[in-house]
Enzyme design. Sequence first.
Site, mmCIF file in Angstrom:
data_model
loop_
_atom_site.group_PDB
_atom_site.id
_atom_site.type_symbol
_atom_site.label_atom_id
_atom_site.label_comp_id
_atom_site.label_asym_id
_atom_site.label_seq_id
_atom_site.Cartn_x
_atom_site.Cartn_y
_atom_site.Cartn_z
ATOM 1 N N ASP A 145 45.133 37.269 51.556
ATOM 2 C CA ASP A 145 45.019 35.907 51.846
ATOM 3 C C ASP A 145 44.227 35.944 53.421
ATOM 4 O OD1 ASP A 145 47.106 37.076 53.266
ATOM 5 O OD2 ASP A 145 48.548 35.440 52.324
ATOM 6 N N ASN B 91 60.139 30.596 52.173
ATOM 7 C CA ASN B 91 60.085 29.345 51.113
ATOM 8 C C ASN B 91 59.770 30.115 49.587
ATOM 9 O OD1 ASN B 91 57.514 29.997 51.394
ATOM 10 N ND2 ASN B 91 56.876 27.908 51.694
ATOM 11 N N HIS C 178 57.066 32.117 49.064
ATOM 12 C CA HIS C 178 55.598 32.130 48.849
ATOM 13 C C HIS C 178 55.276 33.737 48.635
ATOM 14 C CE1 HIS C 178 54.464 31.973 53.348
ATOM 15 N NE2 HIS C 178 54.584 33.301 53.118
ATOM 16 N N GLU D 34 52.195 28.609 48.025
ATOM 17 C CA GLU D 34 53.377 27.837 48.161
ATOM 18 C C GLU D 34 54.134 27.422 47.231
ATOM 19 O OE1 GLU D 34 54.242 28.561 51.391
ATOM 20 O OE2 GLU D 34 52.764 27.731 52.880
HETATM 21 C C1 F6R Z 1 50.578 37.467 54.358
HETATM 22 C C2 F6R Z 1 51.091 36.906 53.410
HETATM 23 C C3 F6R Z 1 52.451 36.208 53.599
HETATM 24 C C4 F6R Z 1 53.424 37.063 53.894
HETATM 25 C C5 F6R Z 1 54.874 36.446 54.023
HETATM 26 C C6 F6R Z 1 55.853 37.244 54.853
HETATM 27 O O1 F6R Z 1 49.324 38.171 54.183
HETATM 28 O O2 F6R Z 1 50.525 36.890 52.221
HETATM 29 O O3 F6R Z 1 52.922 35.980 52.316
HETATM 30 O O4 F6R Z 1 53.609 38.211 53.445
HETATM 31 O O5 F6R Z 1 54.618 35.214 54.892
HETATM 32 O O6 F6R Z 1 55.497 37.302 56.016
HETATM 33 P P1 F6R Z 1 56.203 38.183 57.310
HETATM 34 O O7 F6R Z 1 56.094 39.777 56.791
HETATM 35 O O8 F6R Z 1 55.672 37.946 58.576
HETATM 36 O O9 F6R Z 1 57.622 38.036 57.108
#
Ligand code: F6R
Length: 250
Positions: free
Chosen positions: A75, A144, A146, A151
């Site tokens: 992403d 959440n 995701h 989301e």
């Molecule tokens: C990042 C992504 C997000 C993160 C998630 C956890 O490329 O796709 O889904 O993996 O927000 O983020 P961290 O690792 O910072 O807790």
Amino acid sequence: MLAQPEYQPQIITLEDPEKVAYFVVTQIIALVNRKANAVMTIPTGKTPERAYELLVEAVRKGEVDFDKVILRMLDEYQWLKRNDPRTFQNQLRKLLINPIHFPNIQFQTINSYPETDSPKEADRYEKLISATPSDIVILGIGQNGHIGFNEPLSPFDSRTRVVQLSDNTLAANKKDIQRHGQYTPEYAITQGIGNILEADRIVMMATGESKADIIRQALKGEINTDVPASALRTRQNVLFVLDSAAASQL
Ligand code: F6R
């Protein structure tokens, strides 16, 4: 939602984030040693950072050869200039791509500031990646639920597209993306849940107590779009690698 088969992901619980990073890197090395031209989707965020450091060490020591691998972004934020250090592309370049001198042509990227518009960029990326589903997708999880930037309420068959970040995600990312009063991205392009699910293997990494509740919901709650990560239970060959804090509510 239509009735769907449910599978139990494999769950590995390790003592701390260091062991989680090490374990995931051994999985990546094993895959690439088995399949030199493996296609890997990789995430950004804090969770995988240590794994990337360990992977760089492994490549430098010659334990694995990334010459034929394809790395692909999961992403990317939208409307950040290309040279903005907050883009996921620049973060991945700094942590992994540059240190291992990974060839640009094998790094499949999403532009954060597309020449045309974001929906066109999402379509371009979808066409690029859908021809060859990933051999492995490495994931982190949002508080959440995701995965990527899918989301809550994202359909399980969603494809690469432009998404609006939820308030929950914006709040969680605030420290990293709102520095110096800069513009805070509210939109992103993400591989869809459908793209993720068609990979050969999926490895979810989660560490820390802040992930314990959502990991419980993803693995033990209902399978529905309220918790996007619960989609991972609709297919086989999924591995959750957790530290004891993230696994503490299981
Ligand atoms: C990042 C992504 C997000 C993160 C998630 C956890 O490329 O796709 O889904 O993996 O927000 O983020 P961290 O690792 O910072 O807790």
